[in-house]
Design a protein around this motif. Sequence first.
Motif: not given
Length: 410
Positions: A236-248
């Motif tokens: 989704p648009v906006g902050p979220n706990p996706d594993p890849f985004l968390f890692g980035v």
Amino acid sequence: MSAAGASAPDPSVSLEPADLLPDALLDTFRERAAGYDRDNRFFDEDLADLRELGYLRLLVPTELGGLGGTLRQASRLQRRLAGAAPATALGVNMHLVVTGAALVAARRGLDAARPILEEAAAGELFAFGISEAGNDAMLFDAATTAEPDGRGGYALTGTKIFTSLSPAWTRLVTHGKVAAAGADGDDALVFGVLERDEHVRVADDWDTHGMRASQSCTTRLTDAPLTAGRVVTTTPVGPNPDPFLFGVFGAFELLLAAVYTGVAERAVQVAVDIAGTRRSATRGLVHADDPDIRWRIADAAIALDGSVLQIDALTADLDAMGAAEPVPSATDHGARWFLQFSGVKARATETAMAAVDQALRASGGAQFFRGRELERLSRDVRAGMYHPSDEESVHASYARALLGDIGAER
């Protein structure tokens, strides 16, 4: 690679900073850095040397052909590299951010991240194409559009800025916005890997105050094909706990903090060396015995020690998330992970700039001239203020966590 497991480092390669990056090699890098800066030229020779060392495979697990390093080890190596060649360290940082994010995401169960690690093991060089002019949300929104191609992929059109490694990258991790793609009809974001082709145009527009050899040029995408097999995740648009985004987010913030801390550590050492030989004609003493000079250098070193400890602790905590067995000394920061990542980056970069300024003040007017190492370091360290998360966004995030949204009922 097991989603939960963590590979042991390759025993044939020492990942101790002084072993993998020996003094003689750093001397060569430091000499080249002055020329790269003067000529505004990419660090081709440094990159070739680092590739030969296996440095681009640092965060790839051993079972995939990498060195099996941890983010904590990478942060220590990047501090050491940055002390010799700041722009080289910053450029390579982006490849390490991508592979570090893939490592974290794969250990958290995102199988789509594994091909990044496999390709890095095969020699591909990854760049990080997320920044866009005016997009303060960074990872959590995009001005670049992503049009579905009907086969599970997308065509990306937009402009990315500050794309380090522009002359040399072979793979670009980037993102775009898909209109009304969410389950509830909201916009969504797609993240994936592009190859270099006629749909990707790199501008020759990098002529900057510092970090010149990073050649972080503007990248323009025109219907760039992100095929279904190269999609890493959609969110989704906006902050979220996706594993890849968390890692980035984690790898980006912590490795940036390490680079700028390394720049400042080198500046302090240069100031120490100068203080040991420079004399005051009027006071008749070597500057190493001058109380004011001693205070400035000590002040810088005290502050940098705090940065090093913070980076070490948080990278170790992040590494522990992928450990096969629980690590008793590690902390799971829960809802505060993103605050911790951005807080360490902001504190470390501000501390680094202040420490370099103290080194300059302790070292005399000769360091104001072009060609002096401290002069170059003082320009390179300033780039830290422009990387996300900047001071404004960090303060806004902490205020939101403490006080809630503006106008919220109390």
